[in-house]
Design a protein around this motif. Structure first.
Motif, PDB file in Angstrom:
ATOM      1  N   GLN A 108       9.363 -37.023 -23.967  1.00 51.71           N
ATOM      2  CA  GLN A 108       7.914 -36.819 -23.973  1.00 51.71           C
ATOM      3  C   GLN A 108       7.243 -37.758 -22.969  1.00 51.71           C
ATOM      4  O   GLN A 108       6.326 -37.354 -22.240  1.00 51.71           O
ATOM      5  CB  GLN A 108       7.357 -37.050 -25.383  1.00 51.71           C
ATOM      6  CG  GLN A 108       7.734 -35.976 -26.397  1.00 51.71           C
ATOM      7  CD  GLN A 108       9.189 -36.048 -26.825  1.00 51.71           C
ATOM      8  OE1 GLN A 108       9.814 -37.130 -26.788  1.00 51.71           O
ATOM      9  NE2 GLN A 108       9.757 -34.921 -27.231  1.00 51.71           N
ATOM     10  N   GLU A 109       7.684 -38.998 -22.923  1.00 54.35           N
ATOM     11  CA  GLU A 109       7.120 -39.948 -21.952  1.00 54.35           C
ATOM     12  C   GLU A 109       7.464 -39.551 -20.528  1.00 54.35           C
ATOM     13  O   GLU A 109       6.617 -39.585 -19.629  1.00 54.35           O
ATOM     14  CB  GLU A 109       7.626 -41.352 -22.254  1.00 54.35           C
ATOM     15  CG  GLU A 109       7.083 -41.944 -23.548  1.00 54.35           C
ATOM     16  CD  GLU A 109       7.782 -43.232 -23.940  1.00 54.35           C
ATOM     17  OE1 GLU A 109       7.105 -44.098 -24.542  1.00 54.35           O
ATOM     18  OE2 GLU A 109       8.992 -43.386 -23.656  1.00 54.35           O
ATOM     19  N   ALA A 110       8.707 -39.156 -20.305  1.00 56.90           N
ATOM     20  CA  ALA A 110       9.155 -38.798 -18.954  1.00 56.90           C
ATOM     21  C   ALA A 110       8.453 -37.548 -18.439  1.00 56.90           C
ATOM     22  O   ALA A 110       8.160 -37.438 -17.241  1.00 56.90           O
ATOM     23  CB  ALA A 110      10.664 -38.598 -18.942  1.00 56.90           C
ATOM     24  N   ALA A 111       8.163 -36.601 -19.326  1.00 58.12           N
ATOM     25  CA  ALA A 111       7.529 -35.351 -18.898  1.00 58.12           C
ATOM     26  C   ALA A 111       6.127 -35.572 -18.336  1.00 58.12           C
ATOM     27  O   ALA A 111       5.621 -34.739 -17.572  1.00 58.12           O
ATOM     28  CB  ALA A 111       7.471 -34.370 -20.065  1.00 58.12           C
ATOM     29  N   GLY A 112       5.504 -36.683 -18.691  1.00 57.27           N
ATOM     30  CA  GLY A 112       4.157 -36.957 -18.206  1.00 57.27           C
ATOM     31  C   GLY A 112       4.101 -37.599 -16.831  1.00 57.27           C
ATOM     32  O   GLY A 112       3.017 -37.826 -16.288  1.00 57.27           O
ATOM     33  N   ILE A 113       5.258 -37.862 -16.235  1.00 62.19           N
ATOM     34  CA  ILE A 113       5.296 -38.617 -14.985  1.00 62.19           C
ATOM     35  C   ILE A 113       5.253 -37.774 -13.707  1.00 62.19           C
ATOM     36  O   ILE A 113       4.506 -38.110 -12.776  1.00 62.19           O
ATOM     37  CB  ILE A 113       6.549 -39.522 -14.947  1.00 62.19           C
ATOM     38  CG1 ILE A 113       6.497 -40.557 -16.066  1.00 62.19           C
ATOM     39  CG2 ILE A 113       6.699 -40.211 -13.586  1.00 62.19           C
ATOM     40  CD1 ILE A 113       7.794 -41.330 -16.238  1.00 62.19           C
ATOM     41  N   PRO A 114       6.053 -36.712 -13.582  1.00 64.03           N
ATOM     42  CA  PRO A 114       6.321 -36.153 -12.254  1.00 64.03           C
ATOM     43  C   PRO A 114       5.110 -35.779 -11.406  1.00 64.03           C
ATOM     44  O   PRO A 114       4.958 -36.292 -10.285  1.00 64.03           O
ATOM     45  CB  PRO A 114       7.186 -34.925 -12.563  1.00 64.03           C
ATOM     46  CG  PRO A 114       7.901 -35.306 -13.820  1.00 64.03           C
ATOM     47  CD  PRO A 114       6.876 -36.052 -14.618  1.00 64.03           C
ATOM     48  N   LEU A 115       4.235 -34.907 -11.876  1.00 63.87           N
ATOM     49  CA  LEU A 115       3.138 -34.458 -11.017  1.00 63.87           C
ATOM     50  C   LEU A 115       2.174 -35.586 -10.687  1.00 63.87           C
ATOM     51  O   LEU A 115       1.835 -35.797  -9.517  1.00 63.87           O
ATOM     52  CB  LEU A 115       2.394 -33.283 -11.660  1.00 63.87           C
ATOM     53  CG  LEU A 115       1.330 -32.628 -10.771  1.00 63.87           C
ATOM     54  CD1 LEU A 115       1.246 -31.123 -11.055  1.00 63.87           C
ATOM     55  CD2 LEU A 115      -0.043 -33.255 -10.952  1.00 63.87           C
ATOM     56  N   VAL A 116       1.736 -36.342 -11.706  1.00 63.78           N
ATOM     57  CA  VAL A 116       0.784 -37.422 -11.431  1.00 63.78           C
ATOM     58  C   VAL A 116       1.448 -38.534 -10.629  1.00 63.78           C
ATOM     59  O   VAL A 116       0.815 -39.166  -9.771  1.00 63.78           O
ATOM     60  CB  VAL A 116       0.157 -37.976 -12.720  1.00 63.78           C
ATOM     61  CG1 VAL A 116      -0.660 -36.904 -13.423  1.00 63.78           C
ATOM     62  CG2 VAL A 116       1.194 -38.555 -13.667  1.00 63.78           C
ATOM     63  N   GLY A 117       2.725 -38.782 -10.906  1.00 63.46           N
ATOM     64  CA  GLY A 117       3.428 -39.832 -10.182  1.00 63.46           C
ATOM     65  C   GLY A 117       3.619 -39.501  -8.722  1.00 63.46           C
ATOM     66  O   GLY A 117       3.338 -40.312  -7.830  1.00 63.46           O
ATOM     67  N   LEU A 118       4.098 -38.289  -8.445  1.00 63.76           N
ATOM     68  CA  LEU A 118       4.320 -37.883  -7.057  1.00 63.76           C
ATOM     69  C   LEU A 118       3.006 -37.736  -6.301  1.00 63.76           C
ATOM     70  O   LEU A 118       2.919 -38.076  -5.115  1.00 63.76           O
ATOM     71  CB  LEU A 118       5.104 -36.574  -7.010  1.00 63.76           C
ATOM     72  CG  LEU A 118       6.575 -36.674  -7.436  1.00 63.76           C
ATOM     73  CD1 LEU A 118       7.183 -35.284  -7.566  1.00 63.76           C
ATOM     74  CD2 LEU A 118       7.376 -37.509  -6.443  1.00 63.76           C
ATOM     75  N   THR A 119       1.975 -37.243  -6.976  1.00 61.79           N
ATOM     76  CA  THR A 119       0.659 -37.141  -6.322  1.00 61.79           C
ATOM     77  C   THR A 119       0.153 -38.521  -5.920  1.00 61.79           C
ATOM     78  O   THR A 119      -0.331 -38.718  -4.795  1.00 61.79           O
ATOM     79  CB  THR A 119      -0.348 -36.466  -7.265  1.00 61.79           C
ATOM     80  OG1 THR A 119       0.099 -35.139  -7.585  1.00 61.79           O
ATOM     81  CG2 THR A 119      -1.724 -36.374  -6.614  1.00 61.79           C
ATOM     82  N   SER A 120       0.265 -39.476  -6.824  1.00 64.00           N
ATOM     83  CA  SER A 120      -0.186 -40.833  -6.528  1.00 64.00           C
ATOM     84  C   SER A 120       0.665 -41.470  -5.436  1.00 64.00           C
ATOM     85  O   SER A 120       0.136 -42.116  -4.521  1.00 64.00           O
ATOM     86  CB  SER A 120      -0.131 -41.693  -7.798  1.00 64.00           C
ATOM     87  OG  SER A 120      -0.965 -41.168  -8.800  1.00 64.00           O
ATOM     88  N   TYR A 121       1.974 -41.302  -5.521  1.00 64.22           N
ATOM     89  CA  TYR A 121       2.885 -41.895  -4.535  1.00 64.22           C
ATOM     90  C   TYR A 121       2.636 -41.314  -3.147  1.00 64.22           C
ATOM     91  O   TYR A 121       2.512 -42.056  -2.157  1.00 64.22           O
ATOM     92  CB  TYR A 121       4.333 -41.652  -4.957  1.00 64.22           C
ATOM     93  CG  TYR A 121       5.349 -42.341  -4.083  1.00 64.22           C
ATOM     94  CD1 TYR A 121       5.850 -43.593  -4.408  1.00 64.22           C
ATOM     95  CD2 TYR A 121       5.797 -41.744  -2.897  1.00 64.22           C
ATOM     96  CE1 TYR A 121       6.775 -44.237  -3.600  1.00 64.22           C
ATOM     97  CE2 TYR A 121       6.726 -42.370  -2.081  1.00 64.22           C
ATOM     98  CZ  TYR A 121       7.213 -43.619  -2.441  1.00 64.22           C
ATOM     99  OH  TYR A 121       8.125 -44.248  -1.622  1.00 64.22           O
ATOM    100  N   GLN A 122       2.568 -40.006  -3.054  1.00 61.77           N
ATOM    101  CA  GLN A 122       2.394 -39.384  -1.747  1.00 61.77           C
ATOM    102  C   GLN A 122       1.019 -39.664  -1.160  1.00 61.77           C
ATOM    103  O   GLN A 122       0.869 -39.776   0.062  1.00 61.77           O
ATOM    104  CB  GLN A 122       2.667 -37.881  -1.854  1.00 61.77           C
ATOM    105  CG  GLN A 122       4.141 -37.582  -2.134  1.00 61.77           C
ATOM    106  CD  GLN A 122       4.435 -36.133  -2.455  1.00 61.77           C
ATOM    107  OE1 GLN A 122       3.619 -35.245  -2.240  1.00 61.77           O
ATOM    108  NE2 GLN A 122       5.620 -35.885  -2.999  1.00 61.77           N
ATOM    109  N   SER A 123       0.012 -39.809  -2.016  1.00 62.82           N
ATOM    110  CA  SER A 123      -1.340 -40.111  -1.537  1.00 62.82           C
ATOM    111  C   SER A 123      -1.470 -41.561  -1.096  1.00 62.82           C
ATOM    112  O   SER A 123      -1.918 -41.855   0.024  1.00 62.82           O
ATOM    113  CB  SER A 123      -2.364 -39.809  -2.633  1.00 62.82           C
ATOM    114  OG  SER A 123      -2.357 -38.450  -2.981  1.00 62.82           O
TER     115      SER A 123
END
Length: 339
Positions: A121-136
């Motif tokens: 459940q914790e891991a599922a909340g990471i990918p989109l927001v994490g990659l968006t923040s990282y790439q930005s």
């Protein structure tokens, strides 16, 4: 298998339904994942409403959900770095959208090992927001130690992740939020929290190195009022810049129309000798693994607002659409699905 599907463009109640779907079969370079948890994001509601039809038209029925955490149950030809039983998480590519389902096929290059210290459940909340923040912030803005960065909407899914990511790079972080969330956002690590109900951030800030615009509208243009000469404005909600439209492979006429639409922004950027980019996040397993390491080392912690059962997926999307979520909204499979 069971999956939440869009049947047409429209609203949550009338355009979404649970359907029986064929079990995906992993193609070359793909893996099949048993879904233990997914998360929903504003883009899911935007697609449902038809807001993004100009960029991508859906064929119905269409899947819902782009974030997943689960277990590898099969691998396609050419996959060598994942095997059956691996615990993984991913932001799936647009060709595989549909993580609010019991199983999902994913391109192996979009997948990373799940941090061992996190639940699905914790891991599922990471990918989109994490990659968006990282790439930005990292890839486009080139954030570095000592940079002063303004991150709008610090209590949201992206904002709460971006604050922590920026701090991990040694930046001085300023964010905006409502009165009720000031203390909560401060605890995430923000150096200065501006209560937008009581203060105007433009009266308080100047010479920012980076502005991360998560709101769009007038906030995108106003960003140039608070950055220094040579600063960087990165948006995920503003007008498309010419470089991004070219990278998307859009037709000449559409690029011309979008260039006219973004003319004020590009002039504002030129006046400050500044960078302006509109970032459209791309699935990337290697970057996701880098983010996972930050969670594994407890440099960043997951921020979850609410968790819903699979059968409550519509309620999860409705809650997200209300715009009051503090962190991520998760959909959890109460019991592992069977093939």
């Amino acid at each position: 298998m069971k999956a939440l599907r869009m049947t047409r463009y429209g609203d949550i109640e009338s355009s979404l339904e649970f359907q029986s779907a064929n079990m995906p079969s992993p193609k070359v370079d793909e893996i099949l994942v048993r879904v233990y948890a997914a998360s929903v994001n504003p883009v899911d509601n935007m697609v449902l409403r038809g807001d993004l039809k100009a960029m991508r038209k859906e064929s119905f029925p269409a899947g819902v959900g782009r974030d997943v955490s689960g277990e590898v149950v099969a691998v396609g030809k050419g996959v060598t770095h994942f095997r059956e039983g691996d615990q993984v998480f991913a932001r799936v590519g647009e060709e595989h959208v549909g993580t609010v389902a019991e199983f999902i096929a994913v391109h192996a290059s979009h997948v990373a090992p799940k941090p061992q210290n996190l639940s699905h459940q914790e891991a599922a909340g990471i990918p989109l927001v994490g990659l968006t923040s990282y790439q930005s912030l990292v890839q486009v803005a080139g954030l570095k130690q000592g940079d002063k960065v303004l991150i709008h909407a610090g209590s949201g899914g992206i904002g709460s992740m971006a604050i922590q990511l920026a701090k991990s790079f040694g930046a001085y972080v300023v964010t905006t939020t409502s009165t009720a969330n000031v203390g909560w956002v401060k605890a995430l690590g923000a150096d200065l929290v501006i209560d937008y109900k009581k203060q105007n951030y433009q009266d308080l800030l100047s010479d920012m190195d980076v502005v991360f615009d998560t709101l769009g509208g007038h906030y995108t243009l106003d960003a140039f009022k608070v950055i220094k000469t040579g600063g960087r404005v990165v948006s995920i909600s503003g007008d498309l810049d010419p470089q991004t439209t070219e990278e998307l492979g859009l037709g000449w006429l559409i690029r011309k129309l979008l260039a006219l639409k973004s003319r004020k922004l590009m002039k504002a950027a030129e006046a400050k000798s500044a960078l302006y980019r509109m970032v459209i996040m791309k699935a990337n397993g290697k970057q996701l693994q880098e983010l996972g390491n930050l969670y594994q080392d407890k440099i960043i912690t997951p921020v979850i607002d609410k968790t819903y059962a699979f059968e409550q997926s519509k309620e999860a999307l409705s809650y997200l659409a209300a715009g009051r979520a503090k962190g991520k909204v998760i959909i959890s499979m109460e019991e592992p699905a069977t093939a």
